[in-house]
Design a protein around this motif. Sequence first.
Motif, PDB file in Angstrom:
ATOM      1  N   THR A 128      -9.644  81.259 -13.389  1.00 13.76           N
ATOM      2  CA  THR A 128      -9.696  79.822 -13.116  1.00 13.76           C
ATOM      3  C   THR A 128      -9.534  79.548 -11.626  1.00 13.76           C
ATOM      4  N   LYS A 129      -9.505  78.271 -11.280  1.00 18.18           N
ATOM      5  CA  LYS A 129      -9.493  77.860  -9.865  1.00 18.18           C
ATOM      6  C   LYS A 129      -8.259  78.343  -9.100  1.00 18.18           C
ATOM      7  N   ASP A 130      -7.194  78.673  -9.802  1.00 19.54           N
ATOM      8  CA  ASP A 130      -5.979  79.173  -9.139  1.00 19.54           C
ATOM      9  C   ASP A 130      -6.046  80.670  -8.868  1.00 19.54           C
ATOM     10  N   PHE A 131      -7.139  81.295  -9.214  1.00 19.41           N
ATOM     11  CA  PHE A 131      -7.307  82.731  -8.993  1.00 19.41           C
ATOM     12  C   PHE A 131      -7.224  83.016  -7.492  1.00 19.41           C
ATOM     13  N   PRO A 132      -6.340  83.920  -7.061  1.00 19.34           N
ATOM     14  CA  PRO A 132      -6.074  84.072  -5.621  1.00 19.34           C
ATOM     15  C   PRO A 132      -7.043  84.974  -4.864  1.00 19.34           C
ATOM     16  N   TYR A 133      -8.020  85.565  -5.558  1.00 23.08           N
ATOM     17  CA  TYR A 133      -8.885  86.542  -4.898  1.00 23.08           C
ATOM     18  C   TYR A 133     -10.301  86.011  -4.691  1.00 23.08           C
ATOM     19  N   ALA A 134     -11.054  86.740  -3.895  1.00 28.82           N
ATOM     20  CA  ALA A 134     -12.403  86.304  -3.534  1.00 28.82           C
ATOM     21  C   ALA A 134     -13.394  86.504  -4.679  1.00 28.82           C
TER      22      ALA A 134
END
Length: 278
Positions: A128-134
């Motif tokens: 989801t949008k909170d995913f911290p990776y590229a």
Amino acid sequence: MKSNSQPIKLFLVVAFSCTNLLVSLTPVLAKPNVGSSTSDAYGGLRLGSEAKTSHTKSTTFNQPPIPSGPPPGGRVRGGAKRNLNGCQITKHDLTALVSFTQEANSVINVWGKTTLEHPSWFFYVPYTKDFPYAVEFVLQDQDSNEIYKKPIVLPEKAGVISVSLPTTSPSLALNKQYRWFFTISCDQEKNAPPTYVEGVIQRVELNPAVVKELETTELLKRYAIYAQNGIWYDALTTLAQLRQKNPKDAKLQAEWQNLLGSIHLDDIAAEPIFWEQP
């Protein structure tokens, strides 16, 4: 007189029977024509019960043979292995919604056709949008030159997302093969390989008669024409557009399930679709 009574009686019996037969047939003969044209939900016309009956059968996608030359290869699903790339293991893998063939030696060839200069791709992304990776989409030409690259902003929920080639980017040339990649890098140090899917897209030209039919028909029929002619990307995009306009239409949901099921992606068919934000 006695000798004449028998023919008269016979005539009366036959006449009475014929009258009864005509009366019994009257409701059938007077039944209104149910094949009259009525407006449908897709901006066109349908031909009454005949069209309803014809649409009960799902459209078949005709997978074309792979193009000549080196096989395209590719990857439909990007399995997340915690010990390889650091991505969290999810219910479904990163998945490209694209047609593919699997050879006897288990080699998978991921490729599809489009008629568009600037087509769209669809991917199931389990984050989801909170995913911290590229998260990134890349398109290359036949010489491996990068012609388009875009960082992907994920939606609030896991699901199917669209990625479109913008009109500001170079158009796909006819009969040329382009390779695309959709990658998720869960290792900020980039010591581990990313989770990814990849495949090949080729722009083709349909014959003039089919093009004319496409220009004058409604969306559901266009989807069927693309599917029957093996034009994967246009068929998928058209059906996705129909579902966006009619999200509760059970017939369209069944078509979507059938289309993804034809390429063994049944597990993705029930996932929500999120369109690319401008």
